[in-house]
Write a protein that holds these residues in place. Sequence first.
Motif, PDB file in Angstrom:
ATOM      1  N   LEU A   6       9.527  -3.913   2.860  1.00 25.90           N
ATOM      2  CA  LEU A   6      10.304  -3.121   1.916  1.00 25.90           C
ATOM      3  C   LEU A   6       9.596  -1.808   1.603  1.00 25.90           C
ATOM      4  O   LEU A   6       8.363  -1.722   1.605  1.00 25.90           O
ATOM      5  CB  LEU A   6      10.508  -3.919   0.621  1.00 25.90           C
ATOM      6  N   VAL A   7      10.386  -0.782   1.308  1.00 20.69           N
ATOM      7  CA  VAL A   7       9.853   0.523   0.947  1.00 20.69           C
ATOM      8  C   VAL A   7      10.480   0.945  -0.380  1.00 20.69           C
ATOM      9  O   VAL A   7      11.703   0.968  -0.518  1.00 20.69           O
ATOM     10  CB  VAL A   7      10.160   1.579   2.022  1.00 20.69           C
ATOM     11  N   GLN A  33       0.838  -1.199   0.000  1.00 23.25           N
ATOM     12  CA  GLN A  33       0.000   0.000   0.000  1.00 23.25           C
ATOM     13  C   GLN A  33       0.870   1.245   0.000  1.00 23.25           C
ATOM     14  O   GLN A  33       2.050   1.204   0.368  1.00 23.25           O
ATOM     15  CB  GLN A  33      -0.905   0.022   1.237  1.00 23.25           C
ATOM     16  N   VAL A  34       0.234   2.365  -0.411  1.00 21.89           N
ATOM     17  CA  VAL A  34       0.915   3.656  -0.367  1.00 21.89           C
ATOM     18  C   VAL A  34       0.755   4.227   1.043  1.00 21.89           C
ATOM     19  O   VAL A  34      -0.370   4.372   1.544  1.00 21.89           O
ATOM     20  CB  VAL A  34       0.327   4.626  -1.407  1.00 21.89           C
ATOM     21  N   GLN A  35       1.900   4.550   1.655  1.00 19.37           N
ATOM     22  CA  GLN A  35       1.898   5.152   2.981  1.00 19.37           C
ATOM     23  C   GLN A  35       2.899   6.300   3.008  1.00 19.37           C
ATOM     24  O   GLN A  35       4.074   6.102   2.692  1.00 19.37           O
ATOM     25  CB  GLN A  35       2.260   4.124   4.060  1.00 19.37           C
ATOM     26  N   SER A  36       2.400   7.489   3.333  1.00 23.95           N
ATOM     27  CA  SER A  36       3.250   8.688   3.404  1.00 23.95           C
ATOM     28  C   SER A  36       4.010   8.919   2.099  1.00 23.95           C
ATOM     29  O   SER A  36       5.194   9.270   2.102  1.00 23.95           O
ATOM     30  CB  SER A  36       4.229   8.569   4.580  1.00 23.95           C
ATOM     31  N   GLY A  37       3.323   8.682   0.987  1.00 20.97           N
ATOM     32  CA  GLY A  37       3.919   8.950  -0.325  1.00 20.97           C
ATOM     33  C   GLY A  37       4.881   7.893  -0.823  1.00 20.97           C
ATOM     34  O   GLY A  37       5.469   8.049  -1.904  1.00 20.97           O
ATOM     35  N   THR A  51      12.077  -7.473  10.595  1.00 20.37           N
ATOM     36  CA  THR A  51      11.870  -7.146   9.179  1.00 20.37           C
ATOM     37  C   THR A  51      12.803  -7.939   8.263  1.00 20.37           C
ATOM     38  O   THR A  51      12.851  -7.677   7.065  1.00 20.37           O
ATOM     39  CB  THR A  51      12.103  -5.646   8.928  1.00 20.37           C
ATOM     40  N   ALA A  52      13.562  -8.864   8.820  1.00 17.30           N
ATOM     41  CA  ALA A  52      14.498  -9.654   8.008  1.00 17.30           C
ATOM     42  C   ALA A  52      13.759 -10.765   7.265  1.00 17.30           C
ATOM     43  O   ALA A  52      12.672 -11.200   7.645  1.00 17.30           O
ATOM     44  CB  ALA A  52      15.595 -10.237   8.881  1.00 17.30           C
ATOM     45  N   SER A  53      14.364 -11.234   6.188  1.00 16.86           N
ATOM     46  CA  SER A  53      13.800 -12.300   5.354  1.00 16.86           C
ATOM     47  C   SER A  53      14.591 -13.590   5.538  1.00 16.86           C
ATOM     48  O   SER A  53      15.795 -13.562   5.806  1.00 16.86           O
ATOM     49  CB  SER A  53      13.826 -11.888   3.877  1.00 16.86           C
ATOM     50  N   LEU A  54      13.912 -14.702   5.363  1.00 18.64           N
ATOM     51  CA  LEU A  54      14.527 -16.016   5.549  1.00 18.64           C
ATOM     52  C   LEU A  54      15.091 -16.530   4.237  1.00 18.64           C
ATOM     53  O   LEU A  54      14.402 -16.503   3.200  1.00 18.64           O
ATOM     54  CB  LEU A  54      13.484 -17.002   6.077  1.00 18.64           C
ATOM     55  N   VAL A  55      16.342 -17.000   4.253  1.00 19.38           N
ATOM     56  CA  VAL A  55      16.945 -17.621   3.073  1.00 19.38           C
ATOM     57  C   VAL A  55      16.432 -19.065   2.985  1.00 19.38           C
ATOM     58  O   VAL A  55      16.830 -19.932   3.756  1.00 19.38           O
ATOM     59  CB  VAL A  55      18.486 -17.610   3.171  1.00 19.38           C
ATOM     60  N   LYS A  56      15.521 -19.300   2.040  1.00 17.63           N
ATOM     61  CA  LYS A  56      14.918 -20.628   1.897  1.00 17.63           C
ATOM     62  C   LYS A  56      15.755 -21.564   1.033  1.00 17.63           C
ATOM     63  O   LYS A  56      15.819 -22.767   1.281  1.00 17.63           O
ATOM     64  CB  LYS A  56      13.513 -20.512   1.290  1.00 17.63           C
ATOM     65  N   ARG A  57      16.374 -21.005  -0.018  1.00 16.28           N
ATOM     66  CA  ARG A  57      17.109 -21.878  -0.934  1.00 16.28           C
ATOM     67  C   ARG A  57      18.238 -21.108  -1.591  1.00 16.28           C
ATOM     68  O   ARG A  57      18.096 -19.937  -1.940  1.00 16.28           O
ATOM     69  CB  ARG A  57      16.169 -22.454  -1.999  1.00 16.28           C
ATOM     70  N   HIS A 104      18.625  -8.934   5.320  1.00 13.17           N
ATOM     71  CA  HIS A 104      17.831  -7.778   4.901  1.00 13.17           C
ATOM     72  C   HIS A 104      17.896  -7.694   3.376  1.00 13.17           C
ATOM     73  O   HIS A 104      18.968  -7.854   2.783  1.00 13.17           O
ATOM     74  CB  HIS A 104      18.377  -6.483   5.501  1.00 13.17           C
ATOM     75  N   ALA A 105      16.761  -7.423   2.746  1.00 11.21           N
ATOM     76  CA  ALA A 105      16.693  -7.269   1.293  1.00 11.21           C
ATOM     77  C   ALA A 105      16.446  -5.799   0.978  1.00 11.21           C
ATOM     78  O   ALA A 105      15.355  -5.270   1.245  1.00 11.21           O
ATOM     79  CB  ALA A 105      15.581  -8.133   0.712  1.00 11.21           C
ATOM     80  N   ASP A 106      17.456  -5.123   0.459  1.00  7.80           N
ATOM     81  CA  ASP A 106      17.332  -3.713   0.071  1.00  7.80           C
ATOM     82  C   ASP A 106      17.062  -3.630  -1.425  1.00  7.80           C
ATOM     83  O   ASP A 106      17.886  -4.075  -2.239  1.00  7.80           O
ATOM     84  CB  ASP A 106      18.611  -2.940   0.403  1.00  7.80           C
ATOM     85  N   VAL A 107      15.922  -3.070  -1.806  1.00  9.00           N
ATOM     86  CA  VAL A 107      15.529  -2.965  -3.211  1.00  9.00           C
ATOM     87  C   VAL A 107      16.180  -1.733  -3.828  1.00  9.00           C
ATOM     88  O   VAL A 107      15.934  -0.607  -3.396  1.00  9.00           O
ATOM     89  CB  VAL A 107      14.004  -2.894  -3.365  1.00  9.00           C
ATOM     90  N   ARG A 108      17.039  -1.956  -4.821  1.00 12.92           N
ATOM     91  CA  ARG A 108      17.683  -0.836  -5.518  1.00 12.92           C
ATOM     92  C   ARG A 108      16.715  -0.139  -6.467  1.00 12.92           C
ATOM     93  O   ARG A 108      16.753   1.075  -6.653  1.00 12.92           O
ATOM     94  CB  ARG A 108      18.890  -1.346  -6.311  1.00 12.92           C
ATOM     95  N   MET A 109      15.872  -0.941  -7.112  1.00 14.01           N
ATOM     96  CA  MET A 109      14.981  -0.404  -8.137  1.00 14.01           C
ATOM     97  C   MET A 109      13.766  -1.319  -8.260  1.00 14.01           C
ATOM     98  O   MET A 109      13.880  -2.543  -8.144  1.00 14.01           O
ATOM     99  CB  MET A 109      15.711  -0.336  -9.480  1.00 14.01           C
ATOM    100  N   ALA A 110      12.589  -0.722  -8.481  1.00 16.66           N
ATOM    101  CA  ALA A 110      11.365  -1.495  -8.695  1.00 16.66           C
ATOM    102  C   ALA A 110      10.427  -0.678  -9.569  1.00 16.66           C
ATOM    103  O   ALA A 110      10.492   0.549  -9.599  1.00 16.66           O
ATOM    104  CB  ALA A 110      10.696  -1.839  -7.374  1.00 16.66           C
ATOM    105  N   LYS A 111       9.575  -1.366 -10.295  1.00 16.25           N
ATOM    106  CA  LYS A 111       8.532  -0.711 -11.076  1.00 16.25           C
ATOM    107  C   LYS A 111       7.215  -0.933 -10.341  1.00 16.25           C
ATOM    108  O   LYS A 111       6.816  -2.083 -10.118  1.00 16.25           O
ATOM    109  CB  LYS A 111       8.470  -1.280 -12.498  1.00 16.25           C
ATOM    110  N   VAL A 112       6.574   0.160  -9.950  1.00 14.64           N
ATOM    111  CA  VAL A 112       5.379   0.076  -9.116  1.00 14.64           C
ATOM    112  C   VAL A 112       4.151   0.521  -9.913  1.00 14.64           C
ATOM    113  O   VAL A 112       4.172   1.568 -10.566  1.00 14.64           O
ATOM    114  CB  VAL A 112       5.526   0.931  -7.842  1.00 14.64           C
TER     115      VAL A 112
END
Length: 353
Positions: free
Chosen positions: A255-256, A244-248, A291-297, A338-346
């Motif tokens: 992730l943000v 969802q959009v929160q605070s712009g 907020t960390a993610s689990l390494v499944k494979r 932690h997964a830091d997103v460098r770039m995404a198309k929203v």
Amino acid sequence: MSVIVEHLTRQFTQGGTPAVSDVSFQAPSGAITTLLGPSGAGKSTLLRIIAGLELPDAGRVLIEGVDCTNMPVQQRGIGVVFQSYALFKHMTVRKNLAFGLETRRLPRAEVEARVDEMLKLVQLEELGERYPGQLSGGQRQRVAFARALAIRPKLLLLDEPFGALDSRVRVELREWLQSLHERTGVTTLLVTHDQEEALEISQHVVVLSEGRVAQEGPPEEIYDRPATPFVASFVGGTSVLRGQVQSGRARVGSLVVEAPQSAREGETVQAFVRPHDIKLVKPAQGAEEPTASLVKRLKPVGGYVKVLLKLPTGESMAVEVPRSEFDNLGVVEGDLVHADVRMAKVFVGDYVI
């Protein structure tokens, strides 16, 4: 020599979904234009209409400004290369190359000279007296290209020409095709479902989905600025995260990422994230990491490692990490990162892909 397609529609069953529906685009002169899309997107049907092997129910095809919609195949000045090679098994390579020229009743000396020229062009000068069954798959495909080019076509149509070849030969022939195109300058339309192939060798890409044009433009634009959720998901092997959009900003789980300027507070969004646009960071030892993610494979693949993460929301996300970077990270299956997103198309909305 450009190709203009205007509002083409082709429906094979009455009342059914059209294989091609109101398709329009322009293939630039002297360029390789790729028709890209999944199976059933209408790519081959569209190519067959342009070739004159199918007639549309509506719309028209203009080649070099001439309306060719109802023109017989042999009058269109087109060379076609199919995935299956379609070579005459009982004829030598030279005879295969000469066939189209002989049907045009050209003088024998001219035919022989053109065949020699084509054998040199595709680097098969020593194999002219062999039969197709005595050649490798890559060599047979080069013969098919030479036969299509022998008649000096105004337009070259390629229908999944590398689909029957193994990955190594396919890569080699892609490079060879680019070199061949540089030497001939023939306007070319290529059909493929292989996005890497399309992005590598094309100057123009038309992405098709369910018989319609989803987006067209230079390959860099298709990759960097996908216009629809379908294009974003099909090109680049993305993970799709909902939020969802929160605070712009677009908040997708933990992730943000950047939200579209038109997005309103509280709106549902989908973020399309490519596997190489994510940086993994190992949390400090002993720290609380909700907020960390689990390494499944983990799966090493050549020069990079494929990592499948389970996000705190329960969603999965694929990540590709260079081997050197992964070795320095020092994680194993079951670790938290932690997964830091460098770039995404929203995109705003909740789409079914």
